[in-house]
Scaffold this active site. Sequence first.
Site, PDB file in Angstrom:
ATOM      1  N   THR A  11     -55.585  36.856   2.638  1.00  9.43           N
ATOM      2  CA  THR A  11     -55.150  38.218   2.750  1.00  9.43           C
ATOM      3  C   THR A  11     -56.076  38.946   1.829  1.00  9.43           C
ATOM      4  OG1 THR A  11     -53.078  37.677   3.446  1.00  9.43           O
ATOM      5  CG2 THR A  11     -53.507  39.994   2.804  1.00  9.43           C
ATOM      6  N   ALA A  12     -56.290  38.624   0.665  1.00  8.45           N
ATOM      7  CA  ALA A  12     -56.822  39.356  -0.406  1.00  8.45           C
ATOM      8  C   ALA A  12     -58.469  39.808  -0.238  1.00  8.45           C
ATOM      9  CB  ALA A  12     -56.579  38.967  -2.032  1.00  8.45           C
ATOM     10  N   GLU A  46     -45.733  38.093   4.034  1.00  9.29           N
ATOM     11  CA  GLU A  46     -45.632  38.620   5.396  1.00  9.29           C
ATOM     12  C   GLU A  46     -44.649  39.749   5.371  1.00  9.29           C
ATOM     13  OE1 GLU A  46     -43.667  34.931   6.831  1.00  9.29           O
ATOM     14  OE2 GLU A  46     -45.497  34.200   7.826  1.00  9.29           O
ATOM     15  N   LYS A  75     -40.052  47.521   9.911  1.00  8.06           N
ATOM     16  CA  LYS A  75     -39.345  47.015   8.697  1.00  8.06           C
ATOM     17  C   LYS A  75     -38.881  48.431   8.324  1.00  8.06           C
ATOM     18  CE  LYS A  75     -39.566  45.252   4.014  1.00  8.06           C
ATOM     19  NZ  LYS A  75     -40.448  44.568   3.124  1.00  8.06           N
ATOM     20  N   VAL A 182     -67.067  26.442  -4.668  1.00  7.85           N
ATOM     21  CA  VAL A 182     -67.691  26.609  -5.798  1.00  7.85           C
ATOM     22  C   VAL A 182     -67.475  25.401  -6.844  1.00  7.85           C
ATOM     23  CG1 VAL A 182     -67.861  28.165  -8.003  1.00  7.85           C
ATOM     24  CG2 VAL A 182     -67.718  29.249  -5.750  1.00  7.85           C
ATOM     25  N   GLU A 339     -39.571  42.481  -3.857  1.00  7.17           N
ATOM     26  CA  GLU A 339     -39.813  43.809  -3.194  1.00  7.17           C
ATOM     27  C   GLU A 339     -41.085  43.867  -2.331  1.00  7.17           C
ATOM     28  OE1 GLU A 339     -37.965  46.482  -2.910  1.00  7.17           O
ATOM     29  OE2 GLU A 339     -36.133  46.226  -4.095  1.00  7.17           O
ATOM     30  N   ILE A 343     -48.919  42.503  -0.868  1.00  5.88           N
ATOM     31  CA  ILE A 343     -50.094  43.149  -0.134  1.00  5.88           C
ATOM     32  C   ILE A 343     -50.274  44.469  -0.850  1.00  5.88           C
ATOM     33  CG2 ILE A 343     -50.736  44.019   1.978  1.00  5.88           C
ATOM     34  CD1 ILE A 343     -49.537  41.340   3.300  1.00  5.88           C
TER      35      ILE A 343
END
Length: 515
Positions: A11-12, A46, A75, A182, A339, A343
């Site tokens: 994701t990042a 998620e 949500k 790497v 919380e 993301i």
Amino acid sequence: MKKIIILGGGTAGWMAAAALARFVLPKGIEVTLVESDQIGTVGVGEATLPHLRSFNQLLGIDENVFMRETQATYKLGIEFANWARRGDAYIHPFGEYGRELDDIPFYHLWLRARSENIAEPLDNYSLPVIAAQKDRFDFPSEDPRSILATYSYAFHIDAGLYARYLRNFSCNLGVHRIEGKVNAVQRKANGEIASIQLENGKKLEADFFIDCSGFRSLLIGQELESNFIDWSHWLPCDSAIAVPSDTSSDTIKPYTRAEAHSAGWRWQIPLQHRIGNGIVYAKQFMQDDEAERLLMRGLVASATDDPRQLRFQAGRRQHSWLKNCLAVGLSSGFLEPLESTSIYLIQIAITKFIGLLPGNTNMPSPAQRNEFNQQMALEYDRIRDFIILHYCATERDDSPFWQHCRNMKLPESLQYKMDLFRESGHIADYKNGLFLEPSWLAVYHGQRVHPKRHSPRADIIASKELAALLKNYAEIVKRAASDMHSHSMVVTRQCGSRPASVPRAAMSLYRSAIK
């Protein structure tokens, strides 16, 4: 600056690549992402916050396509069960409670009304809370006069599918992807990173590097040795187990569930195609096998894969940007997903970095680097305080874990906020930070942290008038929630051939964009 290398996908990595593809590639700067399919990603981020809508909109991503591609649901907030006391439950909504009157905060009007027994429960004045409880959902209104303008919304997504979608998006715009691991890093005489070397011997040079290597933190941590600030004495949970399970229309709730247990908490995240389940715990207070049994017993449907173990440490890097390397995501720091901030912290790091880049292709200056580090430190520190609040604001003493949380010495910044609220009902005000007044109020109230008094300004209104105002607002909330569609129906419609238009997004936790 002619070339940027992103180390790591997930994701990042692919959020960084997508943003750079949109805003940096057009300047003629080459962007390459290096990842290995053999290296797994954490992939449990998620549950999101409303800010992700703004990020997708910035990239030009159609929200309805995003819903389909990531198997997303909507949500409205997060339900917390068993946190203050066993048997308690409350929802932290992405919205507001009531409306202020003549600059008097609604909460103080409610406190005064409660003291006179003319108030309903605080939740009855929050539309997203009541809608979530009824499994209802509709898009917010862009009319600021409407009750439907008092909340925002986020998503539950499949993080792996989101990364895959952004990978295609980024590569179509010109990002180069290289498969490989790497095994060495070369440095310049001034200490900056010059290149990375892959296991196949290939050397990749760049002017700037973005470390998205996750907990390994290969560049910013292992190579540049940015100091890690350990917060485990305040946030002792250091382990998690995740497992997916089957879903049905009955289990697609418009909120995330976080249920406390004797040594941490369990999550439940409803997607279209499955439910994401997990348990977070402190290993010093609970063994792995006990945690796994507790998790599996609590599933509402059959597991669809084997449980997966995760280890972590709460804290952040002292410098997320060091020399010519920027850390994004888990390589920069970790705060447990209580919380849904993982993301968001990726997103805010990427957007702050791009916002601080020079208008030309020059290398960023030390002043820009220092400003980024200060801003990100503030983001992490304020989120840290908010998450600690969930643990320390408890009356539970039924286990060694909760006894530890009740009695631990707090960060001075959090202790100040809690003392101020208890004495006056005033919530410490700041603009630069994720969780603002409505969120602090939701958790304070939900976890039985109450002020000693209400503001004297709330006494200027007559009791009869105050009672009428509160009754009218609660009726408006109830009626609006009843008029909403079922959450499952909206998800099905938006993923179908004739979706409704969606409101504009904003970088706000509580409201959609208002014209």
